[in-house]
Write a protein that holds these residues in place. Structure first.
Motif, mmCIF file in Angstrom:
data_model
loop_
_atom_site.group_PDB
_atom_site.id
_atom_site.type_symbol
_atom_site.label_atom_id
_atom_site.label_comp_id
_atom_site.label_asym_id
_atom_site.label_seq_id
_atom_site.Cartn_x
_atom_site.Cartn_y
_atom_site.Cartn_z
ATOM 1 N N UNK A 162 -44.588 -58.647 34.602
ATOM 2 C CA UNK A 162 -44.181 -59.244 35.875
ATOM 3 C C UNK A 162 -43.181 -58.370 36.627
ATOM 4 N N UNK A 163 -42.841 -57.214 36.063
ATOM 5 C CA UNK A 163 -41.808 -56.346 36.655
ATOM 6 C C UNK A 163 -40.509 -57.115 36.887
ATOM 7 N N UNK A 164 -40.102 -57.839 35.850
ATOM 8 C CA UNK A 164 -38.893 -58.649 35.936
ATOM 9 C C UNK A 164 -37.758 -57.968 35.176
ATOM 10 N N UNK A 165 -36.555 -57.843 35.767
ATOM 11 C CA UNK A 165 -35.450 -57.146 35.110
ATOM 12 C C UNK A 165 -34.888 -57.901 33.908
ATOM 13 N N UNK A 166 -34.425 -57.131 32.896
ATOM 14 C CA UNK A 166 -33.880 -57.721 31.684
ATOM 15 C C UNK A 166 -32.702 -56.881 31.194
ATOM 16 N N UNK A 167 -31.697 -57.561 30.666
ATOM 17 C CA UNK A 167 -30.556 -56.899 30.033
ATOM 18 C C UNK A 167 -30.437 -57.448 28.622
ATOM 19 N N UNK A 168 -30.526 -56.583 27.625
ATOM 20 C CA UNK A 168 -30.550 -56.990 26.222
ATOM 21 C C UNK A 168 -29.201 -56.714 25.568
ATOM 22 N N UNK A 169 -28.732 -57.676 24.775
ATOM 23 C CA UNK A 169 -27.544 -57.473 23.951
ATOM 24 C C UNK A 169 -27.933 -57.661 22.491
ATOM 25 N N UNK A 170 -27.605 -56.687 21.649
ATOM 26 C CA UNK A 170 -27.977 -56.752 20.235
ATOM 27 C C UNK A 170 -27.038 -55.895 19.414
ATOM 28 N N UNK A 171 -27.078 -56.077 18.104
ATOM 29 C CA UNK A 171 -26.406 -55.168 17.193
ATOM 30 C C UNK A 171 -27.401 -54.653 16.155
ATOM 31 N N UNK A 172 -28.688 -54.674 16.532
ATOM 32 C CA UNK A 172 -29.736 -54.264 15.606
ATOM 33 C C UNK A 172 -30.521 -53.056 16.109
ATOM 34 N N UNK A 173 -30.726 -52.051 15.263
ATOM 35 C CA UNK A 173 -31.563 -50.904 15.617
ATOM 36 C C UNK A 173 -33.029 -51.281 15.820
ATOM 37 N N UNK A 174 -33.403 -52.513 15.457
ATOM 38 C CA UNK A 174 -34.789 -52.946 15.651
ATOM 39 C C UNK A 174 -35.191 -52.885 17.116
#
Length: 362
Positions: A162-174
């Motif tokens: 959908x060409x929708x923006x996303x900001x991811x927060x993680x502490x995993x190399x996965x």
């Protein structure tokens, strides 16, 4: 006949919370007792196993009106988090499920198997207007069970289409598993990743975040994401006075050398049940400085362990909090981190297409 004696809780291998104390909504409390048969010792020896339940999501996107957050919507495929971070501000949410914010939070997890379809429905709503979705604001979207269920990847596939923006927060190399999706999104100005690095001390990290990746692996993930052209933030959160605040400069320097283009920081927050869970954890792992840590947290919170006031809840107040914030600001400037992070292209968004839809010629 003597009555069974209460036994003190103690840390269990691979788990963050020391106890499984009941939530604020329960009328009963739970106590571990010595029944004379050694069953309590056997329970300690057996690490609590992870249990999975299924939760049908009616809507994938959760909205907020907080004036001190850079986003107004988020998405979390999982409830509870196996990483077991003792400081996690999402722990009290388990109380609403009738579970303990302690060990239950990191062992009794809930997955939303229909998250991708719910997200499609949300994005197709006639009233929907695009804005960055924060992925992983409560629990980590790349916690260990993501390897089995892949719900985060499913959600990313919907957002990418959908060409929708996303900001991811993680502490995993996965998260590097999904570079094939994130790389293309980043080229369009649609994706950013924040990697949480709380400390470079492996021993402290193991106690704070028992089932999360080591600091070295998180820094390596930053380097891999950066190499793929994905803007990456190093999040030094939460900063804990007298425990991790001495690492502000070293953690940010390591993140910059790995390729992070921006940096962020939040002061530890201890709302509701977390304040007692955190104190138990301190007494178990760092009894020599437990009082000092608690005292400094209170100095940063006008004598309290938590303040919910907008504008100060993330940064704190008082001389010690000001010192932490100034050190962080000056270090960011010295290392050349960008000032703006939440810059996305919203013009490319197109609602997901379903079978039977009339296609546009444009």
């Amino acid at each position: 006949m003597s009555q069974p004696e209460d036994m003190p809780d103690r840390a269990r291998k691979g788990r963050g919370a020391v106890s499984n104390r009941g939530s604020r909504f329960l009328a009963q409390t739970r106590h571990l007792v010595d029944d004379g048969w050694g069953s309590a010792e056997e329970e300690w020896e057996q690490a609590p196993q992870t249990e999975i339940t299924y939760d049908t999501a009616r809507s994938a996107i959760t909205y907020n009106k907080s004036p001190d957050l850079p986003f107004d919507r988020s998405l979390n495929p999982y409830k509870g988090c196996e990483h077991g971070c003792v400081y996690c501000f999402a722990r009290p949410g388990h109380a609403w499920l009738g579970l303990s914010p302690g060990l239950d939070f990191e062992t009794k997890l809930s997955v939303k198997p229909n998250i991708a379809q719910s997200l499609i429905d949300d994005l197709r709503a006639k009233t929907y207007k695009p804005a960055p979705i924060a992925l992983g604001t409560a629990t980590d979207p790349y916690q260990p069970i993501e390897r089995e269920f892949g719900l985060t990847r499913q959600a990313l596939e919907v957002l990418a289409a959908a060409n929708h923006p996303v900001a991811i927060t993680t502490k995993s190399p996965l998260v590097t598993r999904d570079i094939d999706i994130l790389r293309d999104m980043a080229k369009k100005g649609l994706a950013r990743v924040a990697m949480s690095v709380t400390t470079l001390d492996r021993t402290l990290a193991r106690h704070l975040e028992p089932r999360a990746a080591t600091p070295d692996k998180r820094l390596a993930a930053i380097a891999e994401l950066t190499e793929a052209g994905i803007p990456t933030n190093i999040s030094f959160s939460p900063v804990i006075p007298a425990l991790t605040d001495n690492e502000i400069e070293t953690v940010l320097k390591a993140g910059r050398e790995a390729g992070a283009t921006s940096a962020s920081m939040l002061l530890i927050r201890l709302p509701l049940e977390i304040k007692d869970l955190f104190r138990e954890w301190l007494d178990q792992h760092y009894p020599d400085r437990a009082d000092r840590v608690e005292s400094l947290i209170r100095q940063c919170r006008d004598g309290k362990l938590y303040q919910a006031d907008f504008g100060t809840r993330f940064k704190g107040t008082g001389a010690y909090a000001d010192l932490i914030n100034q050190r962080f600001k000056l270090t960011k400037q010295r290392l050349g981190f960008e000032k703006r992070e939440w810059v996305f292209d919203l013009s490319l968004f197109r609602p997901p297409v379903k079978a039977g839809d009339q296609l546009s010629f444009f």
